[in-house]
Design an enzyme around this catalytic site. Structure first.
Site, PDB file in Angstrom:
ATOM      1  CG  HIS A  88      19.596  94.595  75.595  1.00 23.78           C
ATOM      2  ND1 HIS A  88      19.991  95.320  76.705  1.00 23.78           N
ATOM      3  CD2 HIS A  88      19.144  95.944  74.793  1.00 23.78           C
ATOM      4  CE1 HIS A  88      19.709  96.459  76.790  1.00 23.78           C
ATOM      5  NE2 HIS A  88      19.049  96.973  75.600  1.00 23.78           N
ATOM      6  CD  GLU A 136      18.624  97.890  71.163  1.00 23.88           C
ATOM      7  OE1 GLU A 136      19.812  97.500  70.887  1.00 23.88           O
ATOM      8  OE2 GLU A 136      18.452  98.357  72.018  1.00 23.88           O
ATOM      9  CG  HIS A 140      22.762  99.834  68.960  1.00 24.04           C
ATOM     10  ND1 HIS A 140      23.750 100.557  69.704  1.00 24.04           N
ATOM     11  CD2 HIS A 140      21.812  99.796  69.694  1.00 24.04           C
ATOM     12  CE1 HIS A 140      23.229 100.848  70.822  1.00 24.04           C
ATOM     13  NE2 HIS A 140      21.980 100.374  70.930  1.00 24.04           N
TER      14      HIS A 140
END
Ligand SMILES: *[C@@H]1O[C@H](CO)[C@@H](O)[C@H](O)[C@H]1NC(C)=O
Ligand SMILES: *[C@@H]1O[C@H](CO)[C@@H](O)[C@H](O)[C@H]1NC(C)=O
Ligand SMILES: *[C@@H]1O[C@H](CO)[C@@H](O)[C@H](O)[C@H]1NC(C)=O
Length: 274
Positions: A88, A136, A140
């Site tokens: 994930h 992502e 992040h």
């Protein structure tokens, strides 16, 4: 451009970065405005904000229950080749919602494309895998890039794939007789016991509640230190990072209620167990 500034941060010692204060999201929003309008003098506080993290969470998801984590289950799909835990994300704690200041392109990770598609597929019909990776990265990865070894999309995704190889959850479970099943629920304590020696004591096993009120395991979060060793001594409570799109029901699996580890059903991913 910020994209050319961030890599320079690698030269700054982590010890120094750890002492920097947090910045509020209002300020972050302001900085984003500055970015859009080309005022680059706001760079410095933003860099501090991005790089002040101490721990990471490496999060793996179980496709067998991913659909149950969505508000609209019909949005999900499990490609035929996907039979294993998938990535994930890798999230620096308290630095999530990073910035869109370092654009990522498909060519950045071209050489990893096949591996990423195997281990980090989008399970949403509406979202191509590359869009998932880019999201992502922007949320992040740009903050993870404060650390040498993760300071480009290519390096960040390489590290993620390496971590995926390191944490072979399916095999650890299998070796302990814990296999996907529609019939047999598992207790948190037995799963925790199997995984703790490999994922650290503070790993979190996450469940969703399905439409038949069953607790179903769909995700595991593995805390890592700055240097990617398992575990993190700092406060791992991340103030509840943004849930993935269309996923609102994730919670730590309750210790008292046994939960299911559903098999993956590619034909009917929403209802693997009826
Ligand atoms: C799951 O992936 C790991 C590699 O990460 C591999 O060792 C294992 O055999 C895979 N399991 C299955 C059932 O494909
Ligand atoms: C990694 O970081 C942790 C926590 O800061 C530290 O205890 C450990 O010794 C470090 N390991 C290596 C190999 O540097
Ligand atoms: C779920 O995703 C769909 C499509 O991306 C979107 O239209 C819908 O508003 C989302 N629902 C929630 C609750 O976020």
């Amino acid at each position: 451009m910020w994209s050319s500034v961030l890599p320079l941060l690698v030269a700054v010692s982590p010890a120094l970065l750890l002492q920097l204060p947090d910045y509020t999201s209002t300020q972050e929003e302001g900085l984003w405005q500055d970015y859009k309008h080309g005022r680059h003098d706001a760079e410095l506080p933003d860099k501090k904000h991005f790089c002040s993290w101490k721990c990471l969470l490496f999060t793996l998801q179980w496709p067998g229950a991913f659909c149950q984590s969505l508000d609209e289950e019909t949005l999900c799909t499990i490609p035929p080749s996907i039979n294993n835990w998938t990535i994930h994300g890798l999230w620096p704690l308290k630095a999530w919602r990073c910035c869109k200041c370092w654009p990522m392109f498909e060519s950045d990770v071209q050489e990893l494309d096949a591996e990423l598609k195997d281990h980090w597929p989008s399970l949403l019909r509406t979202q191509p895998s590359f869009h998932f990776w880019r999201q992502e990265w922007e949320k992040h990865g740009v903050c993870a890039a404060c650390v040498e070894g993760m300071n480009s999309p290519l390096r960040y995704f390489q590290i993620c794939l390496k971590l995926r190889g390191q944490f072979d959850i399916q095999r650890l479970l299998e070796d302990a007789g814990i296999t996907p099943s529609c019939q047999r629920p598992y207790k948190l304590v037995e799963v925790h016991q199997v995984l703790a020696p490999h994922l650290g004591d503070k790993h979190e096993i996450q469940c969703v509640t399905d439409e038949k009120d069953r607790e179903v395991w769909f995700q595991v979060k593995i805390p890592l230190s700055h240097n990617l060793t398992v575990g993190c001594d700092h406060d791992v409570d991340d103030g509840n990072p943004a849930p993935p799109r269309n996923s609102s029901h994730g919670h730590p699996c309750p210790p008292q209620v046994p939960f299911y580890y559903f098999p993956i059903d590619h034909q009917d991913p929403q209802r693997p167990c009826g």
